[in-house]
Structures are given as C-alpha cells and as structure tokens.
Design a protein around this motif. Structure first.
Motif, short mmCIF file in Angstrom:
data_model
loop_
_atom_site.label_atom_id
_atom_site.label_comp_id
_atom_site.label_asym_id
_atom_site.label_seq_id
_atom_site.Cartn_x
_atom_site.Cartn_y
_atom_site.Cartn_z
N VAL A 37 0.61 -1.50 -0.39
CA VAL A 37 -0.24 -0.25 0.16
C VAL A 37 0.97 1.35 0.13
CG1 VAL A 37 -2.08 -1.40 1.60
CG2 VAL A 37 -0.49 0.37 2.45
N LEU A 38 2.13 1.10 0.20
CA LEU A 38 2.78 2.36 -0.11
C LEU A 38 3.06 2.83 -0.99
CD1 LEU A 38 5.12 2.82 1.42
CD2 LEU A 38 6.44 2.13 0.36
N PRO A 39 2.67 2.61 -2.27
CA PRO A 39 2.76 4.13 -2.78
C PRO A 39 0.90 4.93 -2.97
CG PRO A 39 2.65 1.88 -4.58
CD PRO A 39 2.79 1.66 -2.57
N GLU A 40 0.66 4.29 -2.03
CA GLU A 40 -1.08 5.15 -1.90
C GLU A 40 -0.74 6.12 -0.01
OE1 GLU A 40 -3.29 5.44 -3.99
OE2 GLU A 40 -2.36 3.54 -4.38
N THR A 41 0.05 6.18 0.58
CA THR A 41 1.09 7.14 1.49
C THR A 41 1.54 8.25 1.20
OG1 THR A 41 2.68 5.75 2.17
CG2 THR A 41 0.88 4.10 2.61
N GLY A 42 1.33 9.10 2.18
CA GLY A 42 3.20 9.88 1.88
C GLY A 42 1.61 11.07 1.54
N LYS A 43 0.66 11.41 1.57
CA LYS A 43 0.07 11.97 1.12
C LYS A 43 -0.85 13.65 2.03
CE LYS A 43 -1.50 10.15 -3.12
NZ LYS A 43 -0.72 8.89 -2.35
N ALA A 44 -0.42 12.90 3.61
CA ALA A 44 -1.16 13.71 4.67
C ALA A 44 -0.63 14.40 5.18
CB ALA A 44 -1.72 12.48 5.14
N ILE A 45 -1.26 15.54 5.70
CA ILE A 45 -0.36 16.57 7.05
C ILE A 45 -0.11 15.21 8.26
CG2 ILE A 45 -0.41 18.56 7.79
CD1 ILE A 45 -1.73 19.61 5.70
N ARG A 46 1.12 15.55 8.47
CA ARG A 46 1.59 14.77 9.98
C ARG A 46 2.29 15.90 10.93
NH1 ARG A 46 5.73 10.21 7.22
NH2 ARG A 46 4.44 9.58 5.57
N VAL A 47 0.73 15.70 11.68
CA VAL A 47 1.77 16.24 12.32
C VAL A 47 2.00 16.14 14.62
CG1 VAL A 47 0.03 19.07 13.88
CG2 VAL A 47 -0.59 18.86 11.55
N GLY A 48 2.49 16.56 14.89
CA GLY A 48 2.93 16.15 16.09
C GLY A 48 2.61 16.84 16.80
N ILE A 49 2.35 16.51 18.35
CA ILE A 49 1.12 17.52 18.87
C ILE A 49 2.17 16.63 21.08
CG2 ILE A 49 -0.65 18.82 20.61
CD1 ILE A 49 -2.31 17.96 17.82
N THR A 50 2.18 18.14 21.23
CA THR A 50 3.31 17.52 22.66
C THR A 50 2.87 18.48 23.69
OG1 THR A 50 4.83 16.75 23.41
CG2 THR A 50 5.79 18.95 21.92
N GLY A 51 3.32 18.80 24.98
CA GLY A 51 3.17 19.13 25.97
C GLY A 51 2.75 18.89 27.56
N VAL A 52 2.91 19.35 28.29
CA VAL A 52 2.75 19.33 29.58
C VAL A 52 1.81 18.79 29.56
CG1 VAL A 52 4.98 20.24 30.20
CG2 VAL A 52 2.30 21.62 30.47
N PRO A 53 2.02 17.07 30.85
CA PRO A 53 0.25 16.53 30.97
C PRO A 53 -0.72 17.63 31.52
CG PRO A 53 1.61 15.54 32.11
CD PRO A 53 2.24 16.59 31.04
N ASP A 108 -6.28 12.11 5.28
CA ASP A 108 -5.35 13.30 5.33
C ASP A 108 -4.92 13.99 6.05
OD1 ASP A 108 -7.63 14.17 5.29
OD2 ASP A 108 -7.38 15.97 3.96
N VAL A 109 -5.20 13.99 7.14
CA VAL A 109 -4.28 14.46 8.34
C VAL A 109 -4.20 13.31 9.75
CG1 VAL A 109 -4.37 15.90 10.09
CG2 VAL A 109 -5.97 16.62 7.75
N ILE A 110 -3.20 13.29 9.76
CA ILE A 110 -2.63 12.38 11.50
C ILE A 110 -2.26 12.98 12.16
CG2 ILE A 110 -1.75 10.28 11.31
CD1 ILE A 110 -2.73 9.91 9.03
N LEU A 111 -3.11 13.26 13.73
CA LEU A 111 -2.01 13.81 14.81
C LEU A 111 -1.55 13.09 15.00
CD1 LEU A 111 -5.47 16.28 15.15
CD2 LEU A 111 -3.57 17.17 13.57
#
Length: 329
Positions: free
Chosen positions: A48-64, A149-152
């Motif tokens: 399935v790799l050819p169908e991946t890579g198009k999403a916006i990948r956002v990492g979210i962090t912060g203290v508890p 299409d959005v990965i958080l």
C-alpha cells in the motif's frame, strides 16, 4: 497451534477502500508480537506504500494538563467539518501489568470518537523510548492508505517523547500553559528548537487571555533568539482556547502555510527521507532486542550474565561479550 493468518489480500483491498474495521485489524496485526503477523504487515505496508505520504503529519506535545486531548478533539472536529479525514494516534503510557493503554483517549475526545470521518487509535507505549509506540510509523502509513489526509500524533509529553514524535511528523506543535514567567526558565532548550509552532492554550477569556498573551510574548522572544536568520520557517507563537475553539482556524492556517513553503523548497521531502533512515535503524534495534528476548536459550544466558556481573564474578564488558557472541555479534 497458533491461529492462521487472516486473508491479507482482502484486508488490503478493504483498507484501500477506506474500511475502518480492516484498518483497525491491520493495526492490531502491526502491534502483535507474533513473527508471522509482523511479516504479514511488512508485506501489507509495502503493497500500500504508493497510496501513502499524502497526509499532513502533525505531532502535538505539551506537559500533562495543558489540554492536548481537548484541543485535538476540537481541532479535529473543525477539520472533519471542513472535509478532512482525521486520524489521531494517541500514545498512552502503558500499564506495567498488561502493557495496555491506561488513559482511554476516546473518553477524552468525545466529539471525534463519534465522528465517522475521524479515527482514534490509542497505542500503549510499551516501554519504548519516550512513550512513543514502536508501531506508530506503521499505523500512520496504514491510516494514510485508508484515506486519512490529516494525521495527528499526540504524545504523553514526558521524557524523550518530544524528539521521537518530531522524528515521525512534518510539523511539531508544542502546547504551552499561560503564565510563562519563571516557567520559561525551566523549559528545555531542545523543545523550543524542535517546535514548528508554539500555541499557548487556555486563552479562554478575561484573565486567562491576558496571561496567555503575556506568555506568548515571552516565547516569541525566546524563539527569535533560537531561530537561524536563514531558516525558511520562523516558528510562530499563537494563543488558543482548545476548550472553546478560539484561534484554531488561524493555527491550522499556519500549519498549511508551513506545508506549502517547505514543500516548495523540498524540505518536507528531505525530512521524510531522514525519518525513513531513522525508522530503518529503529527496526534493526527492535529486531536485535527480539533476538535477545525471543529465545529461551538466550534469555537464560542473559539472566546468568546479569547474575555474574551483579555478583562481581565478571565485568560488565565480559558479560556484554558473552551475550553478543550468543546472538552472533
């Protein structure tokens, strides 16, 4: 006898058609410790790799307590209403008894949990570095293959998790609390260097908004010192209210602006290539660890080596040498 593998061709076809049950099944196989499951998922991801890579990948962090889950719930709901499909990979601390997730992300993201255009996957960290689940990368690719299409990626926000999440994503968002002041002095320089944007949360109203703006001013000054003049992107600082949704449209607009600018310069593609190399070495380390723990003979030898080192009979170097020879290093 171990149960037989599911029909992976059928899972692949349904996954690419956006079937949520097949996505969940594929992720469960990716998180499995069975060697045949891991091999099957590797083949699935290659397919399935050819169908991946198009999403916006956002990492979210912060203290508890900074309001990560509330912010993600509100932001994700706004994005689905705008036509996006949003996957939330929320990495929980693991139960030391069962290895399972203990925070229950779906209960903390009530809107998204009921949204057909959202997919929430709590992943136990299982003791991996910084609380980032070992299979988060595979899960991310499977979600993209299913049309999200959005990965958080939400991290627990402790230890080395910030660096690990930054190595998974295109954009690294750091949530902060109002009232920086002395708190600013205790912030790790590394987290500011990793941040693509800082959002001061809980700018709800009145005093909260005033304190958030004051904190944002302090963070801007700190980032100005740390950001090279030649950088394509100067990390902005915004104030938001995750609870009430204030400022989230502007926050997302900046994330999209970042993607446009760094796609144009080729920096997003370069970042992902570097991440793939790190992923390769992470898998090598994982396989070495599996070799150490997957054989009863090796486990017995490592226990004996630990005892001999602890008793002073052998040096740590000698113990390491004995274990290395046993696994062919």
């Amino acid at each position: 006898m171990a149960p037989s593998l599911p029909d992976m061709n059928a899972i692949r076809e349904r996954l690419l058609a956006g079937d949520r049950a097949s996505l969940a099944r594929a992720i469960t196989l990716a998180e499995s410790r069975r060697a045949d499951h891991r091999a099957a998922v590797r083949d699935l991801i290659d397919a399935v790799l050819p169908e991946t890579g198009k999403a916006i990948r956002v990492g979210i962090t912060g203290v508890p307590g900074v309001g990560k889950s509330t912010t993600i719930d509100t932001l994700g709901s706004q994005l689905t209403k705008a036509g996006h499909k949003v996957a939330v990979l929320a990495v929980d601390p693991s139960s030391t008894r069962t290895g399972g997730s203990i925070l229950g992300d779906k209960t903390r993201m009530a809107q998204l949990a009921q949204d057909r255009n959202a997919f929430i996957r709590p992943s136990p960290s299982s003791g991996t570095l910084g609380g980032v689940a070992a299979k988060t990368r595979e899960t991310m690719l499977l979600c993209e293959a299913a049309g999200f299409d959005v990965i958080l990626v939400e991290t627990v926000g402790v230890g080395q998790s910030e660096t690990a999440v930054a190595d998974l994503t295109d954009f690294f968002l750091v949530l902060m609390l109002p009232g920086a002041g002395d708190e600013l002095q205790g912030i790790k320089k590394g987290i500011l260097e990793l941040a693509d944007m800082i959002a001061v949360n809980k700018a709800d109203d009145g005093d909260g908004e005033r304190r958030a703006r004051a904190a944002a001013s302090d963070y801007r000054a700190a980032l100005h010192i740390l950001t090279p003049a030649s950088a394509t992107w100067a990390p902005p600082v915004v104030t938001i209210s995750g609870l009430h949704g204030k400022g989230l449209d502007g926050l997302w607009a900046k994330i999209e602006d970042h993607r446009r600018k760094l796609t144009a310069t080729g920096e997003i593609a370069e970042r992902r290539r570097r991440q793939d190399v790190k992923w390769m070495w992470a898998l090598v380390h994982e396989r070495l660890h599996q070799k150490l723990t997957g054989s009863a003979e090796v486990r017995k030898a490592t226990t004996e080596a630990e005892k001999s080192v602890a008793s002073g009979e052998h040096s740590p170097a000698a113990g390491a040498q004995a274990i290395s020879e046993l696994i062919g290093l």
